[in-house]
Design an enzyme around this catalytic site. Structure first.
Site, mmCIF file in Angstrom:
data_model
loop_
_atom_site.group_PDB
_atom_site.id
_atom_site.type_symbol
_atom_site.label_atom_id
_atom_site.label_comp_id
_atom_site.label_asym_id
_atom_site.label_seq_id
_atom_site.Cartn_x
_atom_site.Cartn_y
_atom_site.Cartn_z
ATOM 1 C CG HIS A 1 -0.135 0.138 2.504
ATOM 2 N ND1 HIS A 1 0.549 -0.919 3.052
ATOM 3 C CD2 HIS A 1 0.111 1.204 3.282
ATOM 4 C CE1 HIS A 1 1.175 -0.509 4.143
ATOM 5 N NE2 HIS A 1 0.925 0.788 4.302
ATOM 6 C CG HIS B 1 0.252 5.848 2.798
ATOM 7 N ND1 HIS B 1 -1.036 5.380 2.881
ATOM 8 C CD2 HIS B 1 0.952 5.231 3.769
ATOM 9 C CE1 HIS B 1 -1.114 4.522 3.887
ATOM 10 N NE2 HIS B 1 0.081 4.408 4.440
#
Length: 156
Positions: A59, A74
């Site tokens: 992620h 992110h």
């Protein structure tokens, strides 16, 4: 002094970091930068700068430039809890990547279906001085950006 051009890792609406619905990012605790609200689709997240892939998680990822500028991407808020679901990596931690090179396929639809915000903060790691970040016109106006176009510049 070096100036680093940081590219949008995904297409979408460019937003100021202060608009990210997570206090760790919006307050600049991780570093300063900007964010992109991606389309509700499956998208390719690309390297925002050229350098070494210092950290790679499903992620999120960090690319360290030759000038030792670490850029964190992110993918979504609280997406660590998905355990990699909705993310497919295409490179290996430690690889050298080129700005614009695909790093992760990001299933924004799956993240939204889990009730999470898919916004993509992009920050200069450990940058404590917001004045060292110069947002692009798209960030200032909340305009759409294409993947690989300049999101902001960082001065070190």
């Amino acid at each position: 002094m070096s100036i680093t051009s940081v590219l949008a890792p995904v297409a979408g609406r460019a937003v100021a970091l202060s608009e990210v619905p997570d206090p760790v990012f919006s307050a600049g605790m991780v570093g300063h930068g900007a964010a992109v609200d991606p389309p509700r689709d499956v998208v390719q997240a690309v390297a925002p700068v050229s350098g070494k892939l210092l950290k790679l998680m499903p992620h999120a990822y960090v690319v360290m430039t030759a000038d030792n500028v670490g850029v964190l991407v992110h993918l979504g808020i609280d997406t660590v809890q998905l355990g990699g679901e909705g993310f497919t990596t295409h490179v290996t931690q430690g690889d050298t990547v080129t700005a614009g090179q695909p790093v992760i396929t990001y299933d924004v639809v799956a993240v939204v279906a889990k009730g999470l915000n898919p916004i993509v903060p992009v920050v200069i790691m450990d940058e404590r001085e917001p004045g060292n970040i110069t947002a692009s016109e798209a960030v200032l106006t909340g305009s759409r950006v294409a993947s690989g176009t300049e999101l902001f510049t960082a001065t070190k």
